[in-house]
Design an enzyme around this catalytic site. Structure first.
Site, PDB file in Angstrom:
ATOM      1  N   THR A  97     -31.941 -27.873  18.131  1.00 55.02           N
ATOM      2  CA  THR A  97     -30.967 -27.665  17.060  1.00 55.02           C
ATOM      3  C   THR A  97     -29.628 -28.158  17.588  1.00 55.02           C
ATOM      4  OG1 THR A  97     -32.142 -25.788  16.115  1.00 55.02           O
ATOM      5  CG2 THR A  97     -29.808 -25.979  15.602  1.00 55.02           C
ATOM      6  N   LYS A 172     -31.373 -28.013   8.879  1.00 52.28           N
ATOM      7  CA  LYS A 172     -31.376 -26.817   9.736  1.00 52.28           C
ATOM      8  C   LYS A 172     -30.070 -26.044   9.589  1.00 52.28           C
ATOM      9  CE  LYS A 172     -32.760 -23.876  12.868  1.00 52.28           C
ATOM     10  NZ  LYS A 172     -33.196 -24.215  14.222  1.00 52.28           N
TER      11      LYS A 172
END
Length: 289
Positions: A97, A172
């Site tokens: 991420t 995300k």
């Protein structure tokens, strides 16, 4: 079956690489702490390498799951980075991420040596990684995605191409923004019910079946009431992710007032020593105000 490398054996990467190996792919791993790579190889029967470049040599797919932008650059670029060991035609799949900007930068760098890159952050937490049921949101070229998706399926319940490079990371961010507001609302609700003297086990059982229900309520509601925060995604990592969201919002003009507020609440949790507590620990600020 494919020849794969997997870089980064944290709480997510360790089981993800294991699912690849158990699915019949040939996997060579790299981890900054060699002892963990040795442990993985002993457990799953794969191999390990001393550098990302050595791990990537001869691989058709190179997977990566590390901490942040800086970690990602350090294991991908440079003389010992994964790109140094990758042949033309290899596909780099990054599950970190990270920011959309680093995804775009590395995509362009990889393209110079005819390597494709997919930014592919995941959702589902440690349990999702261990059970092989992660949601994977991807950004990149359709042709590279079509080749990588069947391999990603080893640890995914859902894997979708969201758009061009960076779209996986942006998706995300949407995911983390949703979670931040939801967990704060759930924290306030659970604390309110406690203060009202309700049997919260019964409350959760009833309302989780209605419009208020969510994954967070089903999986964290009772542990929040019990004051247990040893599950899932750590506060330190959530603050990192929310920082990425807020930085991106500064660029695209989106207003994130609730996200900014919850980010500061998480800073207060950190100040209480809750850096490694999971994200449901927001309730601690209300229960012990």
């Amino acid at each position: 079956m494919a020849k794969c490398a997997f870089i980064g054996l944290g709480v997510m990467g360790y089981p993800m690489a294991g699912h690849l190996q158990k699915s019949g792919h040939s996997v060579r791993v790299y981890n900054r702490t060699t002892a963990k790579a040795e442990k993985w190889a002993a457990e799953f029967g794969g191999a390990f390498a001393p550098t990302p470049a050595k791990a990537a040599e001869g691989a058709e797919f190179v997977f990566c799951c590390v901490g942040n932008d800086d970690d990602l650059r350090s294991v991908i670029t440079g003389p010992d980075g994964a790109l140094a060991g990758m042949n033309a035609g290899t596909i780099l799949v990054d599950h970190t991420t990270a920011s959309a900007n680093v995804a775009r930068d590395l995509y362009e760098l990889a393209a110079k040596q005819d390597v494709s890159m997919i930014d592919a952050p995941v959702s589902g937490g440690q349990a999702g990684a261990e059970n092989g049921v992660l949601t994977v949101m991807c950004g990149g070229d359709q042709s590279a995605f079509d080749k990588a998706a069947p391999v990603i399926d080893a640890f995914a319940r859902s894997c979708k191409l969201m758009g061009e490079t960076g779209s996986g990371q942006l998706t995300k961010m949407v995911n983390q923004i949703c979670i931040a507001g939801l967990v704060q609302g759930l924290s306030e609700a659970m604390n309110f019910g406690n203060k009202a003297g309700l049997d919260m086990t019964k409350v959760i059982d009833v309302i989780s079946k209605g419009a208020a229900g969510s994954w967070q309520m089903e999986n964290r509601g009772q542990t929040m009431v019990d004051g247990k925060f040893d599950f899932g995604f750590a506060v330190d990592w959530m603050r990192k992710d929310l920082g990425i969201c807020l930085d991106e919002a500064g660029r695209n003009g989106a207003r994130l007032p609730v996200t900014a507020l919850v980010d500061q609440f998480y800073a207060q949790v950190q100040a209480r020593g809750g850096n490694r507590w999971d994200t449901s620990s927001l309730i601690d600020l209300l229960a012990k105000a």
